[in-house]
Structures are given as structure tokens and as C-alpha cells.
Design a protein around this motif. Structure first.
Motif, short mmCIF file in Angstrom:
data_model
loop_
_atom_site.label_atom_id
_atom_site.label_comp_id
_atom_site.label_asym_id
_atom_site.label_seq_id
_atom_site.Cartn_x
_atom_site.Cartn_y
_atom_site.Cartn_z
N GLY A 113 3.20 5.44 -7.52
CA GLY A 113 2.18 5.35 -8.55
C GLY A 113 1.47 6.67 -8.81
N LEU A 114 1.56 7.62 -7.88
CA LEU A 114 0.86 8.90 -8.03
C LEU A 114 1.77 10.08 -8.33
CD1 LEU A 114 -1.73 8.73 -5.11
CD2 LEU A 114 -2.11 8.30 -7.54
N THR A 169 3.71 7.02 3.19
CA THR A 169 3.88 5.81 3.97
C THR A 169 3.70 4.63 3.03
OG1 THR A 169 3.02 6.91 5.94
CG2 THR A 169 3.07 4.50 5.97
N LEU A 170 4.70 3.77 2.99
CA LEU A 170 4.68 2.59 2.13
C LEU A 170 4.69 1.34 2.99
CD1 LEU A 170 7.43 3.64 -0.43
CD2 LEU A 170 4.96 3.78 -0.74
N GLU A 171 3.79 0.43 2.70
CA GLU A 171 3.82 -0.89 3.31
C GLU A 171 4.36 -1.81 2.22
OE1 GLU A 171 0.96 -4.21 5.45
OE2 GLU A 171 0.09 -2.34 4.72
N SER A 172 5.46 -2.47 2.49
CA SER A 172 6.15 -3.26 1.47
C SER A 172 6.63 -4.58 2.05
CB SER A 172 7.36 -2.49 0.94
OG SER A 172 6.96 -1.26 0.38
N SER A 189 0.84 -1.20 0.00
CA SER A 189 0.00 0.00 0.00
C SER A 189 0.87 1.25 0.00
CB SER A 189 -0.94 0.01 1.21
OG SER A 189 -0.20 0.17 2.41
N GLU A 190 0.30 2.32 -0.52
CA GLU A 190 0.92 3.65 -0.51
C GLU A 190 -0.08 4.61 0.12
OE1 GLU A 190 3.02 3.59 -4.94
OE2 GLU A 190 1.46 5.03 -4.50
N GLU A 191 0.41 5.44 1.01
CA GLU A 191 -0.43 6.48 1.60
C GLU A 191 0.28 7.80 1.39
OE1 GLU A 191 -1.62 7.84 6.06
OE2 GLU A 191 -1.93 5.73 5.58
N HIS A 192 -0.37 8.74 0.72
CA HIS A 192 0.22 10.04 0.40
C HIS A 192 -0.45 11.11 1.25
CE1 HIS A 192 1.98 8.39 -3.39
NE2 HIS A 192 0.98 7.54 -3.21
#
Length: 167
Positions: free
Chosen positions: A84-85, A52-55, A20-23
Motif C-alpha cells: 500500500g505504500l 513484514t506482512l501479517e496475512s 498488517s504491513e510494517e515497512h
């Protein structure tokens, strides 16, 4: 048609998957009253971007990759982050949280909170006011002007090489 494949790298450390990505983009707005006719931009400013990246990284690379992420964090050298954004410049790893449990015993599952570093150039004018000084925001002897800059060297070459443009 041009297609851009998103980087799977954080500061040059390759990850297997971005879960997930959180901007986050936020404005700080002054709480005191603003006089009518005043420039609103003097009373509001953009705070640094946060991502915030969950990887996850699987297999034999997990332990070494975690150490590489810690090294990127400790060097405090800004890098570009391709998501991605948006492509973010001058990012640092603020927080790194790794989770290992019986389900993820052979996987490094982690969350990385990245924050933009707002970098400015400060310049001091040595003499009287000139057209160059006015263009740079300095008009009196000894004044210092702060300007944000777009051209601070970063680890861009490493990260942007991970994003591939296809025509």
C-alpha cells in the motif's frame, strides 16, 4: 483520476487478506569521526529495505499456499512486492512464521519478513583510462567498479500483474 489496487500476492502466491504491513528503512551511519569537508555519503549508507506482512489464507488453499510460500523462499529468486505504500524490487522472503490454533484451524495465518537484496554489477576495465571508464567509476587498469542496478530480471511480471491500474 488513477486508482491503483494493491497486490495481494507474495512472490506470486495469492493471500486472502493482509492484516498488517510494517515497512523498515534504515541508514547505517559510521561511528568514527568524520573530517570536516568530507562527503557524508561516504560515511552513511542505506541498509536493505525490510517489510513484514501479517496475512491470512482461508479454506482449502491454506496448506498448498504455505508450501508455495516455502517454495518461493527456497528458490531465492528476487521478486517485486507491491504494498500500500511502495513497490519494492528485488525482495526475498527472509522469515516465514505460520500459526495454527483452535481459532485458526482452517486458516493459514502467517507473518512473512521480506528483505531487499542489493544487487550490483561489477565491471573490470581491461585497458587504460577512458571516458567510459570514468563514467563507470573505473580509472586504472584492473580496478573494479560496483554499481547498483535497476534492471535485474525478477518475478515482477507475476506480482505486478496482481496490481491493477484503473483510469
Amino acid at each position: 483520476m488513477t486508482c491503483i489496487l494493491v497486490s495481494r500476492s507474495i512472490g506470486g502466491v495469492f493471500v486472502d487478506v493482509v492484516i498488517s504491513e510494517e515497512h523498515e528503512s534504515e541508514m547505517e551511519i559510521a561511528e568514527h569521526p568524520v573530517e570536516k569537508g568530507a562527503k557524508i555519503s561516504d560515511h552513511a549508507w542505506r541498509l536493505p529495505y525490510r517489510v513484514t506482512l501479517e496475512s491470512a489464507i482461508a479454506g482449502e488453499r491454506a496448506v498448498a499456499s504455505f508450501q508455495q510460500l516455502l517454495d518461493v523462499q527456497s528458490t531465492a529468486e528476487p521478486f517485486s512486492l507491491v504494498t500500500g505504500l511502495k513497490v519494492y524490487q528485488n525482495m526475498l522472503i527472509k522469515r516465514l512464521t505460520a500459526t495454527r490454533d483452535r481459532e485458526n484451524a482452517r486458516v493459514l495465518k502467517f507473518e512473512a519478513e521480506l528483505q531487499e537484496v542489493v544487487i550490483v554489477n561489477t565491471e573490470s576495465s581491461g585497458g587504460g583510462s577512458s571516458s567510459d571508464d570514468k563514467a563507470q567509476g573505473t580509472t586504472k587498469r584492473g580496478q573494479v567498479a560496483a554499481r547498483t542496478t535497476e534492471s535485474i530480471p525478477t518475478r515482477t511480471d507475476k506480482v505486478l500483474s496482481d496490481a491493477i491500474a484503473v483510469d
